[in-house]
Motif scaffolding. Structure first.
Motif, PDB file in Angstrom:
ATOM      1  N   GLY A  27      -7.736  12.799   7.609  1.00  0.00           N
ATOM      2  CA  GLY A  27      -7.572  11.355   7.863  1.00  0.00           C
ATOM      3  C   GLY A  27      -6.370  10.790   7.125  1.00  0.00           C
ATOM      4  N   GLY A  28      -6.056  11.379   5.976  1.00  0.00           N
ATOM      5  CA  GLY A  28      -4.924  10.880   5.199  1.00  0.00           C
ATOM      6  C   GLY A  28      -3.590  11.391   5.721  1.00  0.00           C
ATOM      7  N   ALA A  29      -3.575  12.619   6.226  1.00  0.00           N
ATOM      8  CA  ALA A  29      -2.302  13.204   6.660  1.00  0.00           C
ATOM      9  C   ALA A  29      -1.953  12.818   8.096  1.00  0.00           C
ATOM     10  CB  ALA A  29      -2.361  14.731   6.545  1.00  0.00           C
ATOM     11  N   VAL A  30      -2.964  12.756   8.962  1.00  0.00           N
ATOM     12  CA  VAL A  30      -2.691  12.394  10.360  1.00  0.00           C
ATOM     13  C   VAL A  30      -2.790  10.871  10.438  1.00  0.00           C
ATOM     14  CG1 VAL A  30      -3.297  12.804  12.766  1.00  0.00           C
ATOM     15  CG2 VAL A  30      -3.676  14.593  11.086  1.00  0.00           C
ATOM     16  N   ALA A  31      -1.741  10.216  10.051  1.00  0.00           N
ATOM     17  CA  ALA A  31      -1.801   8.769   9.870  1.00  0.00           C
ATOM     18  C   ALA A  31      -0.401   8.168  10.008  1.00  0.00           C
ATOM     19  CB  ALA A  31      -2.362   8.478   8.483  1.00  0.00           C
ATOM     20  N   PRO A  32      -0.258   6.905  10.381  1.00  0.00           N
ATOM     21  CA  PRO A  32      -1.342   5.997  10.763  1.00  0.00           C
ATOM     22  C   PRO A  32      -1.809   6.257  12.195  1.00  0.00           C
ATOM     23  CG  PRO A  32       0.753   4.847  10.883  1.00  0.00           C
ATOM     24  CD  PRO A  32       1.057   6.233  10.372  1.00  0.00           C
ATOM     25  N   ARG A  33      -3.084   5.960  12.441  1.00  0.00           N
ATOM     26  CA  ARG A  33      -3.669   6.183  13.767  1.00  0.00           C
ATOM     27  C   ARG A  33      -4.019   4.846  14.419  1.00  0.00           C
ATOM     28  NH1 ARG A  33      -6.144   9.049  10.175  1.00  0.00           N
ATOM     29  NH2 ARG A  33      -8.030   7.804  10.169  1.00  0.00           N
ATOM     30  N   PRO A  34      -3.764   4.736  15.724  1.00  0.00           N
ATOM     31  CA  PRO A  34      -4.196   3.513  16.411  1.00  0.00           C
ATOM     32  C   PRO A  34      -5.727   3.452  16.440  1.00  0.00           C
ATOM     33  CG  PRO A  34      -3.459   5.153  17.997  1.00  0.00           C
ATOM     34  CD  PRO A  34      -3.185   5.724  16.639  1.00  0.00           C
ATOM     35  N   MET A 100      -7.750  -9.500  13.379  1.00  0.00           N
ATOM     36  CA  MET A 100      -9.146  -9.095  13.600  1.00  0.00           C
ATOM     37  C   MET A 100      -9.627  -8.015  12.655  1.00  0.00           C
ATOM     38  SD  MET A 100      -8.578  -8.145  17.572  1.00  0.00           S
ATOM     39  CE  MET A 100     -10.185  -7.417  17.737  1.00  0.00           C
ATOM     40  N   VAL A 101      -8.757  -7.517  11.765  1.00  0.00           N
ATOM     41  CA  VAL A 101      -9.057  -6.241  11.126  1.00  0.00           C
ATOM     42  C   VAL A 101     -10.269  -6.274  10.194  1.00  0.00           C
ATOM     43  CG1 VAL A 101      -7.398  -6.427   9.204  1.00  0.00           C
ATOM     44  CG2 VAL A 101      -7.979  -4.190  10.131  1.00  0.00           C
ATOM     45  N   GLN A 102     -10.481  -7.395   9.521  1.00  0.00           N
ATOM     46  CA  GLN A 102     -11.647  -7.451   8.611  1.00  0.00           C
ATOM     47  C   GLN A 102     -12.950  -7.468   9.416  1.00  0.00           C
ATOM     48  OE1 GLN A 102     -11.648  -7.183   5.342  1.00  0.00           O
ATOM     49  NE2 GLN A 102      -9.482  -7.425   4.873  1.00  0.00           N
ATOM     50  N   GLY A 196      -5.770   7.238   5.659  1.00  0.00           N
ATOM     51  CA  GLY A 196      -6.903   7.815   4.937  1.00  0.00           C
ATOM     52  C   GLY A 196      -7.580   6.788   4.044  1.00  0.00           C
ATOM     53  N   GLY A 197      -8.775   7.135   3.573  1.00  0.00           N
ATOM     54  CA  GLY A 197      -9.509   6.249   2.658  1.00  0.00           C
ATOM     55  C   GLY A 197      -9.703   4.879   3.260  1.00  0.00           C
ATOM     56  N   ASP A 198      -9.448   3.844   2.456  1.00  0.00           N
ATOM     57  CA  ASP A 198      -9.601   2.471   2.956  1.00  0.00           C
ATOM     58  C   ASP A 198      -8.269   1.882   3.398  1.00  0.00           C
ATOM     59  OD1 ASP A 198     -12.287   2.619   2.405  1.00  0.00           O
ATOM     60  OD2 ASP A 198     -12.157   1.570   0.475  1.00  0.00           O
ATOM     61  N   TRP A 199      -7.252   2.730   3.598  1.00  0.00           N
ATOM     62  CA  TRP A 199      -5.912   2.216   3.886  1.00  0.00           C
ATOM     63  C   TRP A 199      -5.705   1.925   5.366  1.00  0.00           C
ATOM     64  CZ3 TRP A 199      -2.836   0.639   0.140  1.00  0.00           C
ATOM     65  CH2 TRP A 199      -3.046   1.135  -1.155  1.00  0.00           C
ATOM     66  N   TYR A 200      -5.012   0.811   5.605  1.00  0.00           N
ATOM     67  CA  TYR A 200      -4.575   0.429   6.949  1.00  0.00           C
ATOM     68  C   TYR A 200      -3.082   0.136   6.863  1.00  0.00           C
ATOM     69  CZ  TYR A 200      -9.432  -0.350   8.439  1.00  0.00           C
ATOM     70  OH  TYR A 200     -10.748  -0.191   8.771  1.00  0.00           O
ATOM     71  N   SER A 201      -2.410   0.127   8.008  1.00  0.00           N
ATOM     72  CA  SER A 201      -1.036  -0.374   7.990  1.00  0.00           C
ATOM     73  C   SER A 201      -0.888  -1.403   9.097  1.00  0.00           C
ATOM     74  CB  SER A 201      -0.019   0.755   8.144  1.00  0.00           C
ATOM     75  OG  SER A 201      -0.084   1.287   9.434  1.00  0.00           O
ATOM     76  N   ARG A 202       0.088  -2.277   8.902  1.00  0.00           N
ATOM     77  CA  ARG A 202       0.333  -3.376   9.838  1.00  0.00           C
ATOM     78  C   ARG A 202       1.741  -3.207  10.387  1.00  0.00           C
ATOM     79  NH1 ARG A 202       0.129  -9.807   8.104  1.00  0.00           N
ATOM     80  NH2 ARG A 202       0.437 -10.628  10.210  1.00  0.00           N
ATOM     81  N   ALA A 203       1.862  -3.135  11.697  1.00  0.00           N
ATOM     82  CA  ALA A 203       3.187  -2.966  12.315  1.00  0.00           C
ATOM     83  C   ALA A 203       3.788  -4.349  12.526  1.00  0.00           C
ATOM     84  CB  ALA A 203       3.061  -2.221  13.640  1.00  0.00           C
TER      85      ALA A 203
END
Ligand SMILES: Cc1cc2nc3c(=O)[nH]c(=O)nc-3n(C[C@H](O)[C@H](O)[C@H](O)COP(=O)(O)O)c2cc1C
Length: 307
Positions: A27-34, A100-102, A196-203
Protein backbone atom coordinates in the motif's frame (compact mmCIF):
# COMPACT_ATOMS: atom_id res chain seq x y z
CA UNK A 1 23.64 13.33 -15.02
CA UNK A 2 25.88 12.40 -12.08
CA UNK A 3 25.97 8.58 -11.73
CA UNK A 4 23.87 7.46 -8.78
CA UNK A 5 25.57 5.83 -5.82
CA UNK A 6 24.27 2.25 -5.82
CA UNK A 7 21.20 2.09 -3.56
CA UNK A 8 20.67 -0.73 -1.12
CA UNK A 9 17.38 -2.63 -1.22
CA UNK A 10 15.32 -4.67 1.23
CA UNK A 11 14.34 -7.59 -1.02
CA UNK A 12 11.65 -10.09 -0.07
CA UNK A 13 9.64 -12.97 -1.52
CA UNK A 14 5.94 -13.62 -0.79
CA UNK A 15 6.58 -16.34 1.81
CA UNK A 16 8.95 -14.10 3.80
CA UNK A 17 6.15 -11.88 5.10
CA UNK A 18 2.69 -12.29 6.60
CA UNK A 19 -0.30 -10.58 4.92
CA UNK A 20 -0.20 -7.94 7.67
CA UNK A 21 3.47 -7.26 6.86
CA UNK A 22 2.80 -7.05 3.12
CA UNK A 23 -0.04 -4.59 3.56
CA UNK A 24 1.99 -1.48 4.51
CA UNK A 25 4.71 -2.27 1.98
CA UNK A 26 2.36 -2.82 -0.96
CA UNK A 27 0.00 0.00 0.00
CA UNK A 28 2.90 2.34 0.66
CA UNK A 29 4.89 1.59 -2.49
CA UNK A 30 2.05 1.34 -5.01
CA UNK A 31 0.92 4.88 -4.40
CA UNK A 32 -0.83 7.22 -4.80
CA UNK A 33 -3.89 5.23 -5.86
CA UNK A 34 -7.20 6.62 -7.09
CA UNK A 35 -10.22 5.80 -4.97
CA UNK A 36 -13.45 4.11 -6.10
CA UNK A 37 -16.26 5.09 -3.78
CA UNK A 38 -18.46 2.08 -4.48
CA UNK A 39 -22.19 2.10 -3.95
CA UNK A 40 -23.91 -1.32 -4.03
CA UNK A 41 -27.14 -2.94 -2.84
CA UNK A 42 -27.83 -6.33 -1.27
CA UNK A 43 -30.55 -8.73 -2.40
CA UNK A 44 -33.06 -6.85 -0.21
CA UNK A 45 -32.11 -3.53 -1.80
CA UNK A 46 -30.23 -2.25 1.27
CA UNK A 47 -27.55 0.26 0.23
CA UNK A 48 -23.83 0.07 1.04
CA UNK A 49 -21.13 2.66 0.31
CA UNK A 50 -17.39 1.96 0.77
CA UNK A 51 -14.07 3.29 -0.57
CA UNK A 52 -11.65 1.06 -2.50
CA UNK A 53 -8.23 2.28 -3.60
CA UNK A 54 -7.27 -0.96 -5.35
CA UNK A 55 -8.92 0.65 -8.33
CA UNK A 56 -8.36 1.90 -11.84
CA UNK A 57 -9.79 2.22 -15.35
CA UNK A 58 -8.63 -0.40 -17.87
CA UNK A 59 -10.51 0.18 -21.11
CA UNK A 60 -12.19 2.96 -23.09
CA UNK A 61 -14.20 0.69 -25.37
CA UNK A 62 -16.23 -0.27 -23.53
CA UNK A 63 -15.39 1.82 -20.46
CA UNK A 64 -14.21 -0.74 -17.90
CA UNK A 65 -13.23 -0.09 -14.30
CA UNK A 66 -11.84 -2.62 -11.83
CA UNK A 67 -11.60 -2.49 -8.05
CA UNK A 68 -10.68 -5.09 -5.47
CA UNK A 69 -12.27 -5.81 -2.10
CA UNK A 70 -9.69 -7.68 -0.05
CA UNK A 71 -10.70 -10.18 2.64
CA UNK A 72 -10.31 -8.77 6.13
CA UNK A 73 -6.85 -9.51 7.53
CA UNK A 74 -8.36 -10.10 10.95
CA UNK A 75 -10.47 -13.14 10.09
CA UNK A 76 -10.42 -13.59 6.30
CA UNK A 77 -14.08 -12.55 6.05
CA UNK A 78 -15.38 -10.92 2.87
CA UNK A 79 -16.38 -7.27 2.54
CA UNK A 80 -20.06 -6.36 2.26
CA UNK A 81 -19.38 -4.76 -1.12
CA UNK A 82 -18.19 -8.10 -2.50
CA UNK A 83 -21.18 -9.97 -1.06
CA UNK A 84 -23.47 -7.34 -2.57
CA UNK A 85 -22.05 -7.45 -6.10
CA UNK A 86 -22.34 -11.23 -6.04
CA UNK A 87 -26.04 -10.88 -5.14
CA UNK A 88 -26.77 -7.84 -7.34
CA UNK A 89 -24.07 -7.40 -10.00
CA UNK A 90 -24.33 -3.63 -10.25
CA UNK A 91 -22.26 -0.84 -8.71
CA UNK A 92 -21.85 2.91 -8.94
CA UNK A 93 -18.21 3.97 -8.79
CA UNK A 94 -18.14 7.50 -7.49
CA UNK A 95 -15.00 9.62 -7.79
CA UNK A 96 -14.08 11.57 -4.70
CA UNK A 97 -12.57 15.02 -4.34
CA UNK A 98 -10.76 16.75 -1.50
CA UNK A 99 -14.00 18.26 -0.14
CA UNK A 100 -15.35 14.75 0.58
CA UNK A 101 -12.31 12.94 1.90
CA UNK A 102 -13.05 12.99 5.63
CA UNK A 103 -16.60 11.74 5.05
CA UNK A 104 -15.30 9.13 2.63
CA UNK A 105 -12.94 7.85 5.31
CA UNK A 106 -15.84 7.65 7.74
CA UNK A 107 -17.72 5.49 5.24
CA UNK A 108 -14.87 2.94 5.43
CA UNK A 109 -15.72 2.14 9.06
CA UNK A 110 -16.89 -1.42 9.57
CA UNK A 111 -20.58 -0.83 10.15
CA UNK A 112 -22.65 -4.04 10.29
CA UNK A 113 -24.16 -5.44 7.08
CA UNK A 114 -27.24 -3.51 6.00
CA UNK A 115 -26.09 -0.20 7.51
CA UNK A 116 -26.24 2.53 4.88
CA UNK A 117 -22.95 4.49 4.88
CA UNK A 118 -24.62 7.32 2.92
CA UNK A 119 -26.43 8.08 6.17
CA UNK A 120 -23.47 7.32 8.44
CA UNK A 121 -21.05 9.53 6.51
CA UNK A 122 -23.58 12.22 5.56
CA UNK A 123 -23.77 11.82 1.78
CA UNK A 124 -26.84 12.38 -0.39
CA UNK A 125 -28.29 9.54 -2.47
CA UNK A 126 -29.17 10.31 -6.08
CA UNK A 127 -31.17 7.70 -7.99
CA UNK A 128 -29.12 6.14 -10.79
CA UNK A 129 -30.45 6.04 -14.35
CA UNK A 130 -29.64 2.42 -15.21
CA UNK A 131 -28.59 0.50 -12.10
CA UNK A 132 -30.13 -0.12 -8.69
CA UNK A 133 -27.43 1.34 -6.38
CA UNK A 134 -27.77 5.10 -5.93
CA UNK A 135 -24.92 7.47 -6.68
CA UNK A 136 -23.28 10.06 -4.44
CA UNK A 137 -24.67 13.52 -5.21
CA UNK A 138 -21.55 15.19 -3.81
CA UNK A 139 -19.18 13.26 -6.12
CA UNK A 140 -17.70 15.22 -9.07
CA UNK A 141 -18.05 12.15 -11.33
CA UNK A 142 -19.81 8.81 -11.13
CA UNK A 143 -19.96 5.67 -13.26
CA UNK A 144 -23.04 3.46 -13.22
CA UNK A 145 -21.70 -0.03 -13.90
CA UNK A 146 -22.76 -3.60 -14.40
CA UNK A 147 -20.40 -6.16 -12.90
CA UNK A 148 -19.14 -8.39 -15.70
CA UNK A 149 -16.88 -10.68 -13.71
CA UNK A 150 -15.57 -11.26 -10.22
CA UNK A 151 -12.10 -12.78 -10.24
CA UNK A 152 -11.14 -14.42 -6.96
CA UNK A 153 -7.36 -14.00 -6.78
CA UNK A 154 -6.93 -16.31 -3.79
CA UNK A 155 -8.58 -17.19 -0.48
CA UNK A 156 -8.07 -16.30 3.16
CA UNK A 157 -6.94 -13.08 4.87
CA UNK A 158 -5.75 -10.41 2.44
CA UNK A 159 -7.05 -12.21 -0.67
CA UNK A 160 -8.27 -9.83 -3.37
CA UNK A 161 -11.24 -10.07 -5.71
CA UNK A 162 -11.18 -8.16 -8.96
CA UNK A 163 -14.61 -6.72 -9.54
CA UNK A 164 -14.64 -6.05 -13.28
CA UNK A 165 -17.17 -3.32 -14.01
CA UNK A 166 -18.54 -2.07 -17.34
CA UNK A 167 -19.82 1.49 -17.19
CA UNK A 168 -23.25 1.85 -18.75
CA UNK A 169 -23.73 5.51 -17.87
CA UNK A 170 -21.42 8.23 -16.60
CA UNK A 171 -22.01 11.57 -14.89
CA UNK A 172 -19.53 14.46 -14.81
CA UNK A 173 -20.30 17.61 -12.85
CA UNK A 174 -20.48 20.45 -15.37
CA UNK A 175 -17.93 22.68 -13.65
CA UNK A 176 -15.09 20.10 -13.89
CA UNK A 177 -15.39 19.80 -17.69
CA UNK A 178 -12.89 21.56 -19.95
CA UNK A 179 -14.46 23.53 -22.80
CA UNK A 180 -15.02 21.72 -26.10
CA UNK A 181 -15.31 18.21 -24.65
CA UNK A 182 -11.55 18.25 -24.01
CA UNK A 183 -11.82 16.26 -20.79
CA UNK A 184 -11.59 17.10 -17.12
CA UNK A 185 -9.90 20.16 -15.63
CA UNK A 186 -7.57 18.67 -12.98
CA UNK A 187 -7.63 21.90 -10.96
CA UNK A 188 -11.41 21.78 -10.76
CA UNK A 189 -11.49 18.05 -10.05
CA UNK A 190 -9.27 18.49 -6.95
CA UNK A 191 -8.78 14.72 -6.79
CA UNK A 192 -7.48 12.83 -3.79
CA UNK A 193 -5.59 9.57 -3.75
CA UNK A 194 -4.54 7.01 -1.16
CA UNK A 195 -1.00 6.11 -0.14
CA UNK A 196 0.21 3.81 2.64
CA UNK A 197 -0.88 4.10 6.27
CA UNK A 198 -3.15 7.08 6.87
CA UNK A 199 -1.60 9.12 4.04
CA UNK A 200 -3.55 10.73 1.22
CA UNK A 201 -2.46 13.12 -1.49
CA UNK A 202 -4.33 15.96 -3.13
CA UNK A 203 -3.84 16.72 -6.82
CA UNK A 204 -4.00 20.50 -6.74
CA UNK A 205 -1.92 23.69 -6.93
CA UNK A 206 1.81 23.18 -7.39
CA UNK A 207 1.51 19.39 -7.21
CA UNK A 208 -0.08 19.41 -10.69
CA UNK A 209 2.31 19.70 -13.63
CA UNK A 210 2.40 18.74 -17.29
CA UNK A 211 4.86 16.48 -19.13
CA UNK A 212 4.92 16.75 -22.93
CA UNK A 213 3.78 13.38 -24.30
CA UNK A 214 6.49 11.59 -26.31
CA UNK A 215 3.99 10.02 -28.71
CA UNK A 216 3.22 13.35 -30.37
CA UNK A 217 6.66 13.03 -31.97
CA UNK A 218 9.61 10.66 -31.88
CA UNK A 219 12.28 12.12 -29.63
CA UNK A 220 15.93 11.24 -30.28
CA UNK A 221 16.19 9.31 -27.00
CA UNK A 222 18.67 9.47 -24.15
CA UNK A 223 21.20 7.31 -25.99
CA UNK A 224 21.46 9.89 -28.80
CA UNK A 225 22.26 12.85 -26.54
CA UNK A 226 25.83 14.12 -27.04
CA UNK A 227 28.06 12.52 -24.39
CA UNK A 228 28.97 15.85 -22.78
CA UNK A 229 25.25 16.51 -22.18
CA UNK A 230 24.38 12.95 -21.17
CA UNK A 231 27.17 12.84 -18.57
CA UNK A 232 26.76 16.41 -17.30
CA UNK A 233 26.99 16.62 -13.53
CA UNK A 234 24.53 19.52 -13.53
CA UNK A 235 21.63 18.20 -15.62
CA UNK A 236 19.21 15.87 -13.85
CA UNK A 237 17.32 12.85 -15.17
CA UNK A 238 14.25 15.06 -15.70
CA UNK A 239 16.35 17.61 -17.62
CA UNK A 240 17.77 14.89 -19.87
CA UNK A 241 14.30 13.38 -20.37
CA UNK A 242 13.07 16.72 -21.73
CA UNK A 243 16.10 17.16 -24.00
CA UNK A 244 15.85 13.60 -25.34
CA UNK A 245 12.15 14.12 -26.15
CA UNK A 246 13.19 16.46 -29.01
CA UNK A 247 13.51 14.86 -32.44
CA UNK A 248 16.81 15.33 -34.31
CA UNK A 249 15.11 17.40 -37.04
CA UNK A 250 13.75 19.85 -34.47
CA UNK A 251 17.17 20.72 -33.04
CA UNK A 252 18.14 24.36 -33.59
CA UNK A 253 20.20 24.95 -36.72
CA UNK A 254 23.74 26.37 -36.43
CA UNK A 255 22.36 29.71 -37.72
CA UNK A 256 19.72 29.75 -34.98
CA UNK A 257 22.35 28.95 -32.37
CA UNK A 258 24.52 31.76 -33.71
CA UNK A 259 21.61 34.19 -33.58
CA UNK A 260 20.92 33.12 -30.00
CA UNK A 261 24.23 34.74 -29.00
CA UNK A 262 22.57 38.13 -29.38
CA UNK A 263 19.90 37.42 -26.73
CA UNK A 264 20.73 39.83 -23.86
CA UNK A 265 21.10 37.11 -21.19
CA UNK A 266 23.25 34.97 -23.48
CA UNK A 267 25.38 37.91 -24.67
CA UNK A 268 25.97 38.86 -21.04
CA UNK A 269 27.07 35.32 -20.14
CA UNK A 270 29.34 34.95 -23.16
CA UNK A 271 30.93 38.29 -22.35
CA UNK A 272 31.46 37.39 -18.70
CA UNK A 273 32.67 33.85 -19.45
CA UNK A 274 34.45 34.00 -22.82
CA UNK A 275 35.23 30.94 -24.93
CA UNK A 276 37.94 28.92 -23.28
CA UNK A 277 37.10 30.23 -19.80
CA UNK A 278 36.71 27.21 -17.53
CA UNK A 279 33.24 28.26 -16.37
CA UNK A 280 31.61 28.94 -19.74
CA UNK A 281 30.34 25.41 -20.23
CA UNK A 282 28.99 25.28 -16.69
CA UNK A 283 27.20 28.64 -17.00
CA UNK A 284 25.59 27.68 -20.29
CA UNK A 285 24.44 24.38 -18.81
CA UNK A 286 22.91 26.19 -15.84
CA UNK A 287 21.16 28.56 -18.24
CA UNK A 288 19.85 25.56 -20.20
CA UNK A 289 18.57 24.05 -16.97
CA UNK A 290 16.74 27.27 -16.17
CA UNK A 291 15.07 27.17 -19.61
CA UNK A 292 14.07 23.54 -19.03
CA UNK A 293 12.46 24.44 -15.72
CA UNK A 294 10.32 26.90 -17.69
CA UNK A 295 9.50 24.28 -20.33
CA UNK A 296 11.58 26.18 -22.97
CA UNK A 297 13.29 23.13 -24.41
CA UNK A 298 14.43 24.66 -27.72
CA UNK A 299 16.16 27.52 -25.91
CA UNK A 300 17.79 24.97 -23.61
CA UNK A 301 19.16 23.14 -26.63
CA UNK A 302 20.46 26.43 -28.07
CA UNK A 303 22.31 27.19 -24.83
CA UNK A 304 23.83 23.70 -24.75
CA UNK A 305 24.84 23.77 -28.43
CA UNK A 306 26.57 27.12 -27.87
CA UNK A 307 28.99 25.35 -25.59
C1 LIG B 1 -9.39 5.43 1.04
C2 LIG B 1 -9.65 3.99 1.38
C3 LIG B 1 -9.34 3.01 0.45
C4 LIG B 1 -9.60 1.66 0.74
N1 LIG B 1 -9.30 0.73 -0.20
C5 LIG B 1 -9.60 -0.55 0.02
C6 LIG B 1 -9.36 -1.54 -0.99
O1 LIG B 1 -8.88 -1.25 -2.08
N2 LIG B 1 -9.71 -2.82 -0.71
C7 LIG B 1 -10.28 -3.17 0.46
O2 LIG B 1 -10.61 -4.34 0.64
N3 LIG B 1 -10.52 -2.25 1.42
C8 LIG B 1 -10.22 -0.97 1.23
N4 LIG B 1 -10.48 -0.04 2.18
C9 LIG B 1 -11.15 -0.46 3.41
C10 LIG B 1 -12.66 -0.62 3.17
O3 LIG B 1 -13.23 0.59 2.76
C11 LIG B 1 -13.30 -1.07 4.48
O4 LIG B 1 -12.85 -2.37 4.79
C12 LIG B 1 -14.80 -1.04 4.48
O5 LIG B 1 -15.27 -1.32 5.78
C13 LIG B 1 -15.41 -2.06 3.55
O6 LIG B 1 -16.78 -1.88 3.60
P1 LIG B 1 -17.84 -2.99 3.22
O7 LIG B 1 -17.54 -4.23 4.07
O8 LIG B 1 -19.13 -2.33 3.60
O9 LIG B 1 -17.71 -3.25 1.77
C14 LIG B 1 -10.19 1.30 1.97
C15 LIG B 1 -10.48 2.29 2.91
C16 LIG B 1 -10.21 3.62 2.62
C17 LIG B 1 -10.53 4.68 3.64
Amino acid sequence: MTPLAPATFHSVSPADLTPAQWMPLLGGAVAPRPIAFASTVDADGRVNLSPYSFFNVFSYTPPMLVFSPVNRLRDGSEKHTLLNVRAVPEVVINICDYAMVQQLSLASAEYPAGVNEFAKAGFTELASDQVRPPRVAEAPAAFECVVEQIVELSQGPGAGHLVVCRAVRAHFRQDILLPGAAGIDPYKLDAVARLGGDWYSRASGASLFEVVRPNRRLGMGHDQLPARIRTSNILTGNDLGQLANVEHEALPTPAQVEEFKTEPMVAYLLNKYPAGAPDQQQQLTLLAQQFLAEGRVVEAWKALLLG
